[in-house]
Design a protein around this motif. Structure first.
Motif, PDB file in Angstrom:
ATOM      1  N   ASN A  47      39.014  32.631 -18.908  1.00 39.44           N
ATOM      2  CA  ASN A  47      38.171  33.590 -19.614  1.00 39.44           C
ATOM      3  C   ASN A  47      38.985  34.797 -20.023  1.00 39.44           C
ATOM      4  OD1 ASN A  47      35.923  32.009 -19.283  1.00 39.44           O
ATOM      5  ND2 ASN A  47      35.256  33.035 -17.429  1.00 39.44           N
ATOM      6  N   GLU A  48      38.618  35.349 -21.160  1.00 35.87           N
ATOM      7  CA  GLU A  48      39.301  36.535 -21.667  1.00 35.87           C
ATOM      8  C   GLU A  48      38.266  37.556 -22.081  1.00 35.87           C
ATOM      9  OE1 GLU A  48      42.187  37.715 -25.377  1.00 35.87           O
ATOM     10  OE2 GLU A  48      42.180  35.647 -24.672  1.00 35.87           O
ATOM     11  N   SER A 101      27.393  38.046 -21.571  1.00 34.37           N
ATOM     12  CA  SER A 101      28.364  37.009 -21.923  1.00 34.37           C
ATOM     13  C   SER A 101      27.666  35.684 -22.192  1.00 34.37           C
ATOM     14  CB  SER A 101      29.398  36.839 -20.811  1.00 34.37           C
ATOM     15  OG  SER A 101      30.194  37.993 -20.699  1.00 34.37           O
ATOM     16  N   GLU A 102      26.658  35.350 -21.382  1.00 32.22           N
ATOM     17  CA  GLU A 102      25.904  34.111 -21.594  1.00 32.22           C
ATOM     18  C   GLU A 102      25.177  34.131 -22.932  1.00 32.22           C
ATOM     19  OE1 GLU A 102      25.593  31.153 -19.975  1.00 32.22           O
ATOM     20  OE2 GLU A 102      27.258  31.842 -18.741  1.00 32.22           O
ATOM     21  N   VAL A 103      24.622  35.292 -23.302  1.00 33.85           N
ATOM     22  CA  VAL A 103      23.944  35.415 -24.599  1.00 33.85           C
ATOM     23  C   VAL A 103      24.941  35.159 -25.721  1.00 33.85           C
ATOM     24  CG1 VAL A 103      22.687  36.944 -26.164  1.00 33.85           C
ATOM     25  CG2 VAL A 103      22.236  37.054 -23.702  1.00 33.85           C
ATOM     26  N   MET A 104      26.104  35.783 -25.625  1.00 33.53           N
ATOM     27  CA  MET A 104      27.112  35.626 -26.676  1.00 33.53           C
ATOM     28  C   MET A 104      27.629  34.191 -26.745  1.00 33.53           C
ATOM     29  SD  MET A 104      26.968  38.457 -28.127  1.00 33.53           S
ATOM     30  CE  MET A 104      28.232  38.114 -29.329  1.00 33.53           C
ATOM     31  N   ARG A 105      27.808  33.548 -25.602  1.00 35.97           N
ATOM     32  CA  ARG A 105      28.249  32.144 -25.613  1.00 35.97           C
ATOM     33  C   ARG A 105      27.202  31.257 -26.284  1.00 35.97           C
ATOM     34  NH1 ARG A 105      31.101  33.641 -20.763  1.00 35.97           N
ATOM     35  NH2 ARG A 105      29.271  33.395 -19.448  1.00 35.97           N
ATOM     36  N   ALA A 106      25.919  31.515 -25.955  1.00 37.49           N
ATOM     37  CA  ALA A 106      24.843  30.733 -26.577  1.00 37.49           C
ATOM     38  C   ALA A 106      24.802  30.983 -28.086  1.00 37.49           C
ATOM     39  CB  ALA A 106      23.505  31.088 -25.943  1.00 37.49           C
TER      40      ALA A 106
END
Length: 90
Positions: A2-3, A30-35
């Motif tokens: 992860n970065e 981060s989970e929102v952005m990954r989704a």
């Protein structure tokens, strides 16, 4: 691996991200952005498939091709008619 990155977003988008975390829909920003990136990847993949299908359809079209000069002539006439129509309506 992860970065961490830093991005700037409009406050409306930040509020939307925080809201999703606060309601428990996602565990973290981060989970929102990954989704969101996964959704963007799916959308781009679908658009690529649609474009490929349209290109295949055009290439397989049994009708004879329209010469480029004829197409441009038609477009120029349509454009001129619209410009004239808009200038008369003003």
């Amino acid at each position: 691996m992860n970065e961490k990155i830093s991005i700037s977003l409009p406050s409306q988008m930040v509020d939307a991200i925080r809201s999703r975390v606060e309601t428990g829909s996602y565990a973290s920003t981060s989970e929102v952005m990954r989704a969101a990136l996964r959704a963007l990847d799916r959308e781009e993949h679908i658009l690529d498939q649609v474009a490929d299908a349209k290109i295949r359809e055009a290439l397989e079209d049994p009708r004879s091709a329209i010469p480029a000069d004829e197409v441009f002539d038609r477009l120029e006439r349509l454009h001129a008619a619209r410009v004239k129509s808009n200038s008369n309506g003003s």
